[in-house]
Write a protein that holds these residues in place. Sequence first.
Motif, short mmCIF file in Angstrom:
data_model
loop_
_atom_site.label_atom_id
_atom_site.label_comp_id
_atom_site.label_asym_id
_atom_site.label_seq_id
_atom_site.Cartn_x
_atom_site.Cartn_y
_atom_site.Cartn_z
N LYS A 168 0.83 -1.20 0.00
CA LYS A 168 0.00 0.00 0.00
C LYS A 168 0.87 1.26 0.00
O LYS A 168 0.53 2.26 -0.64
N ARG A 175 1.01 6.99 -6.57
CA ARG A 175 0.08 8.10 -6.72
C ARG A 175 0.83 9.43 -6.83
O ARG A 175 0.53 10.26 -7.70
N ALA A 224 -11.32 -6.60 -5.07
CA ALA A 224 -10.82 -5.24 -5.28
C ALA A 224 -10.09 -5.10 -6.61
O ALA A 224 -9.99 -4.00 -7.16
N ASN A 229 -13.07 0.99 -10.90
CA ASN A 229 -12.01 1.92 -10.51
C ASN A 229 -10.63 1.35 -10.85
O ASN A 229 -9.75 2.06 -11.36
N GLU A 230 -10.45 0.05 -10.60
CA GLU A 230 -9.15 -0.57 -10.88
C GLU A 230 -8.89 -0.62 -12.39
O GLU A 230 -7.76 -0.43 -12.85
N HIS A 233 -7.84 2.78 -13.39
CA HIS A 233 -6.49 3.03 -12.85
C HIS A 233 -5.43 2.40 -13.74
O HIS A 233 -4.40 3.00 -14.04
N CYS A 261 -6.22 6.70 -7.74
CA CYS A 261 -5.24 6.13 -6.83
C CYS A 261 -5.73 6.21 -5.38
O CYS A 261 -5.53 5.28 -4.59
N GLN A 263 -8.84 6.21 -4.37
CA GLN A 263 -9.88 5.21 -4.18
C GLN A 263 -9.27 3.83 -4.01
O GLN A 263 -9.73 3.02 -3.19
N ARG A 264 -8.21 3.57 -4.76
CA ARG A 264 -7.51 2.28 -4.64
C ARG A 264 -6.89 2.14 -3.25
O ARG A 264 -6.96 1.07 -2.63
N GLU A 267 -9.57 1.24 -0.77
CA GLU A 267 -9.93 -0.18 -0.84
C GLU A 267 -8.90 -1.04 -0.12
O GLU A 267 -9.25 -2.00 0.59
#
Length: 423
Positions: A168, A175, A224, A229-230, A233, A261, A263-264, A267
Motif C-alpha cells: 500500500k 500516486r 478489489a 475503478n481498478e 487506474h 489512486c 480510491q484504490r 480499498e
Amino acid sequence: MQTEITSEHTIILAKIRHVEELERLVICTEFVESLGQMIHQIQAERGASCLYLASAGQRFAKERADLVAHNTSLDIQFKQALQKHLDANPLADARQLTLVSWVLLGFDQLTALRHQVTLQKISFIDCIQSFTRLIGSLVSLIFEITDNTVNSKISTSLLALYNLVQGKEFAGQERAVGAYMFGSASVQQPHQQKLLELIALQERHFESFCQFASPALREAWASAGVTENERKHQQYQAKLTGARPGQALQAKDADCWFELCSQRLTELWQIQCQLISDMHQTLQILVAEAQQDLANTRKHLQQLQDKASVSSRDSAFFNLSIPVENAYGFLTDTASQPYPIESVISLLQQQSQQIAEMESELSETKKALTERKQIERAKGLLMSTLGLSEVDAYKTMRSTAMEQKRKIIDVAENILLQHKQPQ
C-alpha cells in the motif's frame, strides 16, 4: 514461611504465563492498529502536500490543513498506544527500541517539515522523500514486531499485514509520482522508471500478502482487483508507463489519476481494517481458551491433591523403559501405553504437546521472516556494490535463481557468503 515449589506450581505458572503472553499480544495488536492508522493518514498528508506544492499553493491548502490538524491529534494517540505497548512488553529488544527512537525523532521534526511545505520552501521531490522516510520507518516497525511475535496465528496475520501495508505504501508513492508526471505535462524517463519500479514492488508484496492472508481476505483482495475503478487506474497507469520520454501529457488528468489512486488506497485500507479486526477476534478466542485451560488445570490439580495421587508422578520419572528423549517431552514409549490420566504427568504431557504444536506452526512464519531478511540484505549488497535499483537487484537474484534452478533464498545466501569471504 515460604511454600515449597512443586511441579504442580510450575504447571500453573506456565499456564499463567501463556495467558499473560496473549494479553500482551492484545496490547501489541492495538499498537499495530495505531501504526496502520498513522501510516494511512501520513500517506494522505503526503499526497495533499505534494499537490499543494505542485500547484504553488493554489490548491489543496484547506484539505492539507485539515489533514495536518487531524494527524497532529492522531500523533498523541499514537504515542499513548506506543507507551502502553512498551509498558506491556518490557523485554522489547534493542533493535525494536532503536527503531522506535528513530520514529519518535521523525515525529519531533515533522512540525518543521510541515512548516517548510506551508511556506513552499521544499521541493516536490524532497517532500515526497521526507514523508516516505517517516512512513518507511513505521512500516519497518510493523516488521520488527512481527519478528518478535511468538504466537503462530498472530505472527502469520502480522506478516500478511506487513506485506499489505508495504504494498500500500508503494501504491501511495505511485500516486505521488504519477501526479507529478501528469502535473508536469510531459514524460520524464527517471520518473517513468520509478513508476515501473513501484508497480513491480507492489506486485511482489501483494503476492506475499495473499500467501499469508486468510481465504476471506484473499477473496476481498480478488474482488478489489476487478472493480471499475481498478480498470480505469490501469488505463491511466498504461498512459504513464507506455509513453515515450518527452511525450506530452494532459495536466488535467492529474486530478483523475489522483482520485483513482486514492480510491484504490481506500480499498486497500478497508482490507487492512478487516485484517486487524480478524486479529482482534482471533486473540479474543485465544485468550478465552487459555483462561479456560488455566481454570481446568487448577481444577484437575485440586482433584489430584484431594485424592493424594502422586505415586504415578514419582514412578514415571524413573521409569527407565521410557527413552530419555521421550521423557523430556513427557511422551510415552508407545501410543498404546499412555500415562495415567489421573496424574501430573498427563498434564505435563498435554502441555508439552501444545507447546510442540505451537512451535511447529510458528516455524513456517519465522522461516519466511528469516528468508525475507536474508533476501533484503543480499539485495542491499547488490544495490551498493553494483549500483542497481531495488527492483533490478531483486530481478537479478530472481533471474539467477531461475537459470540455476534454485530458490531465491539460496541465491541470496550465496551472495551474502561471497561478501563475507576475503577477497
